[in-house]
Write an enzyme that holds these catalytic residues in place. Structure first.
Site, PDB file in Angstrom:
ATOM      1  N   LYS A  68       0.444  -0.976  -0.182  1.00  0.00           N
ATOM      2  CA  LYS A  68       0.217   0.523  -0.083  1.00  0.00           C
ATOM      3  C   LYS A  68       1.282   1.209   0.215  1.00  0.00           C
ATOM      4  O   LYS A  68       1.652   1.483   0.818  1.00  0.00           O
ATOM      5  CB  LYS A  68      -0.958  -0.157   1.117  1.00  0.00           C
ATOM      6  N   LYS A  92       4.844   1.801   7.817  1.00  0.00           N
ATOM      7  CA  LYS A  92       3.556   3.036   8.717  1.00  0.00           C
ATOM      8  C   LYS A  92       2.495   2.110   9.221  1.00  0.00           C
ATOM      9  O   LYS A  92       2.019   1.988  10.300  1.00  0.00           O
ATOM     10  CB  LYS A  92       3.666   3.783   8.049  1.00  0.00           C
ATOM     11  N   LYS A 104       4.942   2.350  -2.948  1.00  0.00           N
ATOM     12  CA  LYS A 104       5.235   4.261  -3.158  1.00  0.00           C
ATOM     13  C   LYS A 104       4.998   3.902  -4.562  1.00  0.00           C
ATOM     14  O   LYS A 104       6.065   2.766  -5.506  1.00  0.00           O
ATOM     15  CB  LYS A 104       6.364   4.708  -2.589  1.00  0.00           C
ATOM     16  N   THR A 188      -4.921  12.926   6.820  1.00  0.00           N
ATOM     17  CA  THR A 188      -3.200  12.752   6.839  1.00  0.00           C
ATOM     18  C   THR A 188      -3.692  13.718   8.169  1.00  0.00           C
ATOM     19  O   THR A 188      -3.226  13.082   9.600  1.00  0.00           O
ATOM     20  CB  THR A 188      -3.016  12.644   5.796  1.00  0.00           C
ATOM     21  N   ASN A 219      -2.472  19.331   1.550  1.00  0.00           N
ATOM     22  CA  ASN A 219      -3.361  19.019   1.650  1.00  0.00           C
ATOM     23  C   ASN A 219      -3.490  18.919   3.615  1.00  0.00           C
ATOM     24  O   ASN A 219      -4.415  18.794   3.991  1.00  0.00           O
ATOM     25  CB  ASN A 219      -3.496  17.295   0.963  1.00  0.00           C
ATOM     26  N   SER A 357      -7.540   4.555   4.135  1.00  0.00           N
ATOM     27  CA  SER A 357      -7.315   3.908   2.956  1.00  0.00           C
ATOM     28  C   SER A 357      -8.013   2.460   2.786  1.00  0.00           C
ATOM     29  O   SER A 357      -8.624   2.355   2.741  1.00  0.00           O
ATOM     30  CB  SER A 357      -5.776   4.485   2.371  1.00  0.00           C
TER      31      SER A 357
HETATM   32  N1  GLU Z   1       0.459   8.831   0.561  1.00  0.00           N
HETATM   33  C1  GLU Z   1      -0.394   8.214   2.023  1.00  0.00           C
HETATM   34  C2  GLU Z   1       1.173   8.482   2.810  1.00  0.00           C
HETATM   35  O1  GLU Z   1       2.203   8.265   2.330  1.00  0.00           O
HETATM   36  C3  GLU Z   1      -1.150   8.027   1.888  1.00  0.00           C
HETATM   37  C4  GLU Z   1      -1.150   6.417   1.646  1.00  0.00           C
HETATM   38  C5  GLU Z   1      -2.288   5.740   1.222  1.00  0.00           C
HETATM   39  O2  GLU Z   1      -2.723   6.022   1.896  1.00  0.00           O
HETATM   40  O3  GLU Z   1      -2.019   4.779   1.226  1.00  0.00           O
HETATM   41  O4  GLU Z   1       1.214   7.845   3.906  1.00  0.00           O
END
Ligand code: GLU
Length: 429
Positions: A68, A92, A104, A188, A219, A357
């Site tokens: 993810k 994370k 990513k 976030t 954001n 998410s």
């Molecule tokens: N881009 C966000 C992060 O760095 C969210 C990633 C997601 O929702 O999968 O955590």
């Protein structure tokens, strides 16, 4: 910082390894990304010319579930950056106990130079290029820097066209009308707010006597600044890529947000003759000056490597909450620690985004949609629970919050790898 971002990111892991007993297999596996894809995306531009863009998708580790992570559109996107971000996503998801591994993606470009139609062709082209690498049970993209629900909607649609099926759960952060979750756009910031609120009493502080500076008014930064402002914190400075503003008595965040939307840059908002020059006396600041302010909470909410050996000795804040991914490099981290400045790490502070998410993915898969209240309640529960646990771990081991978070994530990752069978498992079992 002389070496790569990824080498620097891995250093955090090395520090944490001292406090966990993990099999050699597990340690070895965590040092390398599982798979990295580099793609060239041909895009027909509005003037009829053809431009080729470079894109990436990295799946770092999938032991705990499908991978993810977001997709970033930025001129500085590189394989090194995407691998580092995928590494952080792995931790994370483990820290928040989400059933996901880390991934990513990114495309190297300045998205502001493209028209909306060019951006759509690029986003669909990216999905064409990575379609066999992603999937609802394999790897699930989401928004990141300079990507948004509209782009996620195009990506989901393109994947569904390719696969000739309707799979909303292949992408998260979509518009609510096509399966997005309520509360994802603000997740976030909301998650970071819950982390700050949980830790503030432990730091023996109260909101009305806590000053805050936020670097980055995108954001996450803008929404968090407003949540803190509403809760009574004194947000004295905010900035975006063009510069910032400071007012000792605190800024009026909602009006800055409204004006930023209308005027674009923060610096333009309070300039002489501007529509709101009557709001509050203020000073214009550079980003460097903002980072050096003597505030209680400093919140870097922009990009990586904002605090390095070059400026770490200027930092005067008492606590730093990393809303951006990797805003402090490992050398600066050590210096902040010796100077008694507490850093609350990205893999906890900004994890609200991926947590919602996950909620979106769950809702898509069961076809049952939650109210905003339900989403935020579940988010609060997760953020508070994991923040408390990491705080406890940091006290128990007498280590900083970052090391405690890695230790915590490593336990979960190590246990999952063991459960699937490591050398120890075969030798002892
Ligand atoms: N881009 C966000 C992060 O760095 C969210 C990633 C997601 O929702 O999968 O955590």
């Amino acid at each position: 910082m002389s070496d790569s971002l990824f080498a620097d990111a891995s250093r955090r892991l090395e520090r944490a390894l001292k406090y966990v007993s993990l099999s050699e297999d597990t340690i070895e596996r965590l040092k390398y990304p599982k798979s990295s894809l580099i793609v060239s995306i041909p895009v027909r531009m509005d003037d009829g010319s053809l431009r080729i863009f470079q894109g990436y998708r990295v799946r770092y580790d999938d032991t705990r579930g499908p991978t993810k992570g977001g997709v970033r559109y930025h001129p500085k996107v590189s394989l090194d950056e995407v691998q580092s971000l995928a590494f952080w996503m792995t931790f994370k998801c483990a820290v928040l106990n989400l059933p996901f591994g880390g991934a990513k993606g990114g495309i190297t470009l300045n998205p502001k130079e493209l028209s909306k139609l060019e951006l759509e062709r690029l986003s669909r082209g990216y999905v064409d290029a990575i379609a066999d690498f992603i999937g609802p049970d394999v790897d699930i993209p989401a928004p990141d820097v300079y990507t948004n629900p509209m782009i996620m909607g195009w990506m989901m649609d393109q994947y569904n066209i390719i696969k000739r099926q309707l799979s909303p759960s292949v992408v998260t952060g979509k518009p609510v009308t096509i399966g997005g979750s309520l509360g994802r756009e603000t997740a976030t910031a909301t998650g970071a707010f819950f982390v700050i609120q949980t830790l503030l009493p432990k730091f023996k502080r109260i909101p009305s006597e806590t000053t805050v500076a936020v670097q980055g008014f995108g954001n996450a930064g803008a929404e968090l600044a407003e949540l803190l402002w509403k809760a009574g914190y004194k947000v004295v400075a905010v900035s975006d890529s063009q510069g910032g503003i400071y007012a000792k008595q605190g800024l009026d965040i909602p009006s800055i947000r409204r004006l930023k939307d209308a005027n674009k840059g923060i610096k333009d908002i309070y300039c002489e003759g501007s529509v709101c020059s009557n709001i509050i006396e203020h000073e214009i600041l550079t980003n460097e000056q903002l980072l050096a302010l003597d505030v209680d909470l400093l919140i870097p909410a922009a990009l990586e490597n904002q605090i390095t050996e070059a400026n770490v000795n200027d930092i005067k804040a008492k606590f730093v909450f990393e809303v951006a991914n990797g805003p402090i490099d490992s050398a600066a981290d050590l210096i902040l620690e010796t100077r008694g400045i507490q850093v609350i790490p990205d893999i906890l502070v900004n994890a609200g985004g991926v947590t919602v998410s996950y909620f979106e993915w769950v809702q898509n898969r069961c076809g049952l949609y939650w109210t905003l209240e339900e989403v935020n309640q579940r988010l609060q529960h997760k953020m508070v629970e994991e923040t408390e646990a990491i705080w406890k771990k940091s006290e128990e081991l007498s280590v900083c919050m970052r090391t405690a978070a890695y230790v915590y994530g490593l336990h979960r990752l190590g246990a999952a790898m063991n459960a699937k069978g490591t050398r120890d498992y075969y030798v002892n079992g």
